[in-house]
Design an enzyme around this catalytic site. Sequence first.
Site, PDB file in Angstrom:
ATOM      1  N   SER A 112       0.844  -1.332   0.145  1.00 47.09           N
ATOM      2  CA  SER A 112       0.414  -0.115  -0.271  1.00 47.09           C
ATOM      3  C   SER A 112       0.889   1.482  -0.598  1.00 47.09           C
ATOM      4  O   SER A 112       1.366   1.589  -0.899  1.00 47.09           O
ATOM      5  CB  SER A 112      -0.863   0.051   1.171  1.00 47.09           C
ATOM      6  N   HIS A 113       1.175   2.146   0.533  1.00 46.53           N
ATOM      7  CA  HIS A 113       1.154   3.315   1.142  1.00 46.53           C
ATOM      8  C   HIS A 113       3.165   3.057   1.253  1.00 46.53           C
ATOM      9  O   HIS A 113       3.605   4.154   1.891  1.00 46.53           O
ATOM     10  CB  HIS A 113       0.902   4.380   1.921  1.00 46.53           C
ATOM     11  N   ASP A 276      -2.973   6.631  -3.344  1.00 47.80           N
ATOM     12  CA  ASP A 276      -1.841   5.842  -2.800  1.00 47.80           C
ATOM     13  C   ASP A 276      -0.903   4.198  -3.784  1.00 47.80           C
ATOM     14  O   ASP A 276      -1.646   4.436  -4.542  1.00 47.80           O
ATOM     15  CB  ASP A 276      -1.740   5.046  -1.555  1.00 47.80           C
ATOM     16  N   ASP A 278      -1.202   1.264  -3.362  1.00 38.78           N
ATOM     17  CA  ASP A 278      -2.505   0.164  -4.559  1.00 38.78           C
ATOM     18  C   ASP A 278      -4.275   0.773  -4.714  1.00 38.78           C
ATOM     19  O   ASP A 278      -4.478   0.214  -4.673  1.00 38.78           O
ATOM     20  CB  ASP A 278      -2.571  -0.581  -2.959  1.00 38.78           C
ATOM     21  N   ASP A 280      -5.881   2.962  -2.994  1.00 39.40           N
ATOM     22  CA  ASP A 280      -7.129   3.008  -1.932  1.00 39.40           C
ATOM     23  C   ASP A 280      -6.938   3.775  -1.544  1.00 39.40           C
ATOM     24  O   ASP A 280      -8.568   3.780  -0.462  1.00 39.40           O
ATOM     25  CB  ASP A 280      -6.792   1.743  -1.310  1.00 39.40           C
ATOM     26  N   ARG A 281      -6.196   5.378  -1.630  1.00 38.58           N
ATOM     27  CA  ARG A 281      -6.435   6.227  -0.499  1.00 38.58           C
ATOM     28  C   ARG A 281      -6.764   7.195  -1.283  1.00 38.58           C
ATOM     29  O   ARG A 281      -6.985   7.127  -2.592  1.00 38.58           O
ATOM     30  CB  ARG A 281      -5.527   6.790   0.428  1.00 38.58           C
ATOM     31  N   LYS A 375     -11.795   0.145   0.624  1.00 32.64           N
ATOM     32  CA  LYS A 375     -12.146   2.042   0.991  1.00 32.64           C
ATOM     33  C   LYS A 375     -11.439   2.154  -1.056  1.00 32.64           C
ATOM     34  O   LYS A 375     -10.938   1.153  -1.775  1.00 32.64           O
ATOM     35  CB  LYS A 375     -10.412   2.452   1.140  1.00 32.64           C
TER      36      LYS A 375
HETATM   37  C1  VG1 Z   1      -2.362   2.123   8.599  1.00 31.35           C
HETATM   38  C2  VG1 Z   1      -3.889   3.290   8.878  1.00 31.35           C
HETATM   39  C3  VG1 Z   1      -5.414   2.870   8.385  1.00 31.35           C
HETATM   40  C4  VG1 Z   1      -5.584   2.044   7.021  1.00 31.35           C
HETATM   41  C5  VG1 Z   1      -3.857   1.363   7.082  1.00 31.35           C
HETATM   42  C6  VG1 Z   1      -4.493   0.567   5.644  1.00 31.35           C
HETATM   43  O1  VG1 Z   1      -2.863   1.133   9.831  1.00 31.35           O
HETATM   44  O2  VG1 Z   1      -3.866   3.388   9.876  1.00 31.35           O
HETATM   45  O3  VG1 Z   1      -5.670   3.393   8.930  1.00 31.35           O
HETATM   46  O4  VG1 Z   1      -7.127   1.178   7.030  1.00 31.35           O
HETATM   47  O5  VG1 Z   1      -3.157   1.537   7.439  1.00 31.35           O
HETATM   48  O6  VG1 Z   1      -4.104   1.277   4.832  1.00 31.35           O
HETATM   49  P1  VG1 Z   1      -2.295   1.526  10.856  1.00 31.35           P
HETATM   50  O7  VG1 Z   1      -2.335   0.147  11.371  1.00 31.35           O
HETATM   51  O8  VG1 Z   1      -0.863   1.211  10.925  1.00 31.35           O
HETATM   52  O9  VG1 Z   1      -2.384   2.381  11.829  1.00 31.35           O
HETATM   53  V1  VG1 Z   1      -3.470   1.145   3.060  1.00 31.35           V
HETATM   54  O10 VG1 Z   1      -3.869   2.020   2.394  1.00 31.35           O
HETATM   55  O11 VG1 Z   1      -2.003  -0.055   4.050  1.00 31.35           O
HETATM   56  O12 VG1 Z   1      -4.252  -0.396   2.462  1.00 31.35           O
HETATM   57 CO    CO Z   2      -3.352   1.527   0.251  1.00 33.66          CO
END
Ligand code: VG1
Ligand code: CO
Length: 542
Positions: A112-113, A276, A278, A280-281, A375
């Site tokens: 993801s991010h 982001d 992948d 979804d953000r 998302k």
């Molecule tokens: C973070 C965010 C959470 C989100 C998750 C996955 O998790 O706070 O809100 O759902 O990333 O997002 P954490 O446990 O690091 O706070 V993504 O865009 O990785 O799929």
């Molecule tokens: Co993501």
Amino acid sequence: MILTIPSAPYMDQKPGTSGLRKKVRVFQQANYAENFVQSVFDVAGADAGSTLVIGGDGRFHNRIVIQQAIRMAAANGYGRVLVGQGGILSTPAASHVIRKYGASGGLILSASHNPGGPDEDFGIKYNTANGGPAPESITDAIYAQTRVIDRWLTVDAPDIDLDTVGETMVGAMAVEVIDPVADYAALMEELFDFAAIRAAAAGGFTMAFDAMSAVTGPYATEILERRLGFAPGTVRNGEPLEDFGGHHPDPNLVHAAELYALMMGPDAPDFGAASDGDGDRNLIIGRGRFITPSDSLAMLAANAHLAPGYADGLKGIARSMPTSAAADLVAEALGIPAYETPTGWKFFGNLLDAGMASICGEESAGTGSDHVREKDGLWAVLLWLNILCVRGISADQLAREHWAKFGRNYYARHDYEAIETARADALMAELVDSLPTLAGQTISGLTVAMADSFSYADPVDGSVSANQGIRVLFTSGSRIVFRLSGTGTQGATLRVYLERFEPADGRLDEPVEAMLDELIAAAQAIAGIERHTGRTAPDVAT
Ligand code: VG1
Ligand code: CO
């Protein structure tokens, strides 16, 4: 012929907030990815002949794991694999493909991010037949299986051509390479008033979309430039790169600083957005006005009826616990239920499946609806465009109007990254110990009304998830939340969420930092952040 490869367990394959995330080097160890994928298949227990979706965000190591997962799927009895061309499927597009083709589940290869490249991060996530991230009952079972696994199954077959749309056989299983964009773009056309957006674009409404060299580039180019008629060049950094150009594909004010500067500058287009790794953000910035993700959720919910897909109104609004209460105020005004869930999209799945909520959101720039079970970054951008173009107002005007009606939840998140795990654990343990005595204390001028460790009982299946973050509520209505990240791959990340409510007749247009001053000081005092970590300021403030 099915081959059984002997293996031995790795003890560290516990899925976090969103799948298993580790450094690429960890995933490159012998049998590491294979053990995890086999554990997923063992737990999923899909019917013979069922369909599996495989896609990823294009990051380094994607293609290697995809080819291996295809062979393993064939050996595990799947009848068909749908894989995005080039190995690409954004997370929301994968969710849609799973639902549309009745797949039994999907593997999404993404961190993801988090940054990508040989020295950065990789990840694997399993989604179930509803298109959503596997719930905790399943991720717990996968983890248990990784700790006892002693073999994985594969077939002797060459790599398939991932770059050409079409069908190949791998053993007795069909593999179809699909256009990653087509189904998703068609879904967006059903939900939104493309004619209104197209007319606005033709009439001079301009925008900038930063795909951050990640997966959304092809989706955004097709939808924004080709179908909606925004000028070529509207999509920036639109080509997915294995290392995201060396950047963090995290659409926040720190990592999307260039877009922010553009939107605050003299040459700002009408509307700016980013997504982001992948896809979804989403990050939403109007000309001269940043919209926090918590506000975005509330503003979208309040105006969603202007989009054809939501013209009948919303059934309910759900937000993760650290997300501000702005959305709750909209739910109250609309006379629909509001839900507060733990962090992570997997907790929204049951509410969406049961038809209890239509729109969900997280403070971490995640917003989505019941159109998929993830998302969805571009979805949020298109809903914003739909609303602004139908109403003919700017994002700044919409925000001001919203606050004047509902009041404003000033909000910020402070991240302290790569803290030594033992120190972060000690900080959290001490916080938990202090909970019984916090209420009634006055800290930095703020009096604590209530403090607890958030526990969630799922209203659909009754499952309980405890220890989901520390909440400190003040008599003024302000709030601080502390929790440790479940997506990092290095040490621990402490997240501190700060929220202060100003009523509709209060101070609605003040600088955020200044409004949160007292809360920031209180957070330091309550958690002893400096004492535990040596840090006096966060690494990232969003
Ligand atoms: C973070 C965010 C959470 C989100 C998750 C996955 O998790 O706070 O809100 O759902 O990333 O997002 P954490 O446990 O690091 O706070 V993504 O865009 O990785 O799929
Ligand atoms: Co993501």
